[in-house]
Design an enzyme around this catalytic site. Structure first.
Site, PDB file in Angstrom:
ATOM      1  N   GLY A  46       0.830  -1.190   0.000  1.00 36.38           N
ATOM      2  CA  GLY A  46       0.000   0.000   0.000  1.00 36.38           C
ATOM      3  C   GLY A  46       0.862   1.236   0.000  1.00 36.38           C
ATOM      4  O   GLY A  46       2.067   1.173   0.313  1.00 36.38           O
ATOM      5  N   GLN A  51       3.188  10.042   0.974  1.00 37.50           N
ATOM      6  CA  GLN A  51       4.477   9.356   0.846  1.00 37.50           C
ATOM      7  C   GLN A  51       5.184   9.685  -0.466  1.00 37.50           C
ATOM      8  O   GLN A  51       6.397   9.516  -0.569  1.00 37.50           O
ATOM      9  CB  GLN A  51       4.284   7.832   0.944  1.00 37.50           C
ATOM     10  CG  GLN A  51       3.876   7.386   2.339  1.00 37.50           C
ATOM     11  CD  GLN A  51       3.717   5.878   2.388  1.00 37.50           C
ATOM     12  OE1 GLN A  51       2.679   5.352   2.027  1.00 37.50           O
ATOM     13  NE2 GLN A  51       4.762   5.178   2.805  1.00 37.50           N
ATOM     14  N   CYS A  99       6.762  -0.204   6.499  1.00 38.33           N
ATOM     15  CA  CYS A  99       6.264   0.953   5.755  1.00 38.33           C
ATOM     16  C   CYS A  99       7.362   1.409   4.801  1.00 38.33           C
ATOM     17  O   CYS A  99       8.533   1.438   5.191  1.00 38.33           O
ATOM     18  CB  CYS A  99       5.930   2.074   6.743  1.00 38.33           C
ATOM     19  SG  CYS A  99       5.311   3.573   5.945  1.00 38.33           S
ATOM     20  N   LEU A 100       6.972   1.775   3.590  1.00 34.75           N
ATOM     21  CA  LEU A 100       7.968   2.234   2.614  1.00 34.75           C
ATOM     22  C   LEU A 100       8.660   3.507   3.088  1.00 34.75           C
ATOM     23  O   LEU A 100       9.765   3.815   2.637  1.00 34.75           O
ATOM     24  CB  LEU A 100       7.313   2.460   1.245  1.00 34.75           C
ATOM     25  CG  LEU A 100       6.667   1.223   0.613  1.00 34.75           C
ATOM     26  CD1 LEU A 100       6.040   1.584  -0.725  1.00 34.75           C
ATOM     27  CD2 LEU A 100       7.663   0.092   0.446  1.00 34.75           C
ATOM     28  N   HIS A 141      -3.471   1.391   8.455  1.00 38.19           N
ATOM     29  CA  HIS A 141      -2.096   1.875   8.277  1.00 38.19           C
ATOM     30  C   HIS A 141      -2.060   3.005   7.239  1.00 38.19           C
ATOM     31  O   HIS A 141      -1.443   4.055   7.485  1.00 38.19           O
ATOM     32  CB  HIS A 141      -1.203   0.697   7.842  1.00 38.19           C
ATOM     33  CG  HIS A 141       0.203   1.084   7.521  1.00 38.19           C
ATOM     34  ND1 HIS A 141       1.286   0.677   8.278  1.00 38.19           N
ATOM     35  CD2 HIS A 141       0.718   1.867   6.523  1.00 38.19           C
ATOM     36  CE1 HIS A 141       2.395   1.192   7.749  1.00 38.19           C
ATOM     37  NE2 HIS A 141       2.083   1.914   6.682  1.00 38.19           N
ATOM     38  N   GLU A 142      -2.725   2.777   6.088  1.00 42.13           N
ATOM     39  CA  GLU A 142      -2.661   3.783   5.015  1.00 42.13           C
ATOM     40  C   GLU A 142      -3.388   5.071   5.414  1.00 42.13           C
ATOM     41  O   GLU A 142      -2.906   6.174   5.142  1.00 42.13           O
ATOM     42  CB  GLU A 142      -3.220   3.217   3.702  1.00 42.13           C
ATOM     43  CG  GLU A 142      -2.455   2.026   3.135  1.00 42.13           C
ATOM     44  CD  GLU A 142      -0.956   2.242   3.040  1.00 42.13           C
ATOM     45  OE1 GLU A 142      -0.509   3.383   2.841  1.00 42.13           O
ATOM     46  OE2 GLU A 142      -0.215   1.247   3.175  1.00 42.13           O
ATOM     47  N   HIS A 145      -1.527   7.519   7.492  1.00 39.07           N
ATOM     48  CA  HIS A 145      -0.621   8.419   6.762  1.00 39.07           C
ATOM     49  C   HIS A 145      -1.300   9.762   6.471  1.00 39.07           C
ATOM     50  O   HIS A 145      -0.638  10.806   6.443  1.00 39.07           O
ATOM     51  CB  HIS A 145      -0.192   7.800   5.426  1.00 39.07           C
ATOM     52  CG  HIS A 145       0.930   6.812   5.535  1.00 39.07           C
ATOM     53  ND1 HIS A 145       2.207   7.174   5.869  1.00 39.07           N
ATOM     54  CD2 HIS A 145       0.973   5.472   5.335  1.00 39.07           C
ATOM     55  CE1 HIS A 145       2.987   6.102   5.871  1.00 39.07           C
ATOM     56  NE2 HIS A 145       2.263   5.043   5.558  1.00 39.07           N
TER      57      HIS A 145
HETATM   58 NI    NI Z   1       3.158   3.130   5.328  1.00 38.43          NI
END
Ligand code: NI
Length: 176
Positions: A46, A51, A99-100, A141-142, A145
């Protein structure tokens, strides 16, 4: 379409509350196409617009059948704009997340086990789903952000936070 740079923890933009998407236009479709390419290039499950440097309330996620995560049910490819989450239980489950924007790290994070999410797809059509398990986790989680929250802020006990390569074997693997 382009693979964009992924902002890492510490960037002020990742701590901002993102603004709602006002128009379902070509610019939004380009942003989502870029998010899609960036997520795939980084093997993520995701990604959220902040991000890739856009403070807008849009996320995408997907989990295909993956032999690395045989314990996780696949999640359909979803574009979710202006999301609203409603937990349908008080029950929370702890699961390992990555997480990226926090590369190489994993942490044990509590999330509601079942919730309803509403929002819009890239064309502005409404989405209304009730989900559980990893699907519920990835949405939380997304959407975090979009409120300036990264998963380490949700870790209850920082002993359960560390480098993925060191933790391997101590945790149930989860996608980024
Ligand atoms: Ni993330």
């Amino acid at each position: 379409m382009a693979v964009r740079r992924v902002l890492k923890m510490g960037e002020p933009l990742l701590r901002e509350v993102a603004r709602p998407v006002a128009r379902f236009d070509a610019a939004l479709r380009t942003l989502i196409a870029d998010m899609d390419e960036t997520m795939r290039a980084n093997h993520g499950a995701g990604i959220a617009a902040p991000q890739v440097g856009e403070s807008l309330r849009a996320v995408i996620f997907e989990l295909r059948d993956n032999p690395r995560y045989p314990h996780i049910k696949p999640v359909p490819y979803t574009v979710l704009v202006n999301p609203v989450l409603t937990p349908l239980t008080d029950e929370q489950d702890e699961g390992w997340e990555g997480c990226l924007s926090v590369p190489g790290m994993r942490g044990l994070v509590p999330r509601y086990t079942r919730l309803r999410y509403q929002g819009f797809d890239a064309a502005g059509l409404p989405i209304d789903r009730t989900v559980d398990g990893f699907h519920a986790r990835v949405v939380q989680h997304e959407v975090d952000h979009l409120d300036g929250i990264l998963f380490p802020q949700r870790v209850r006990d920082l002993r359960n936070f560390g480098f993925e390569d060191v933790l391997a074997g101590q945790m149930t693997p989860m996608p980024d």
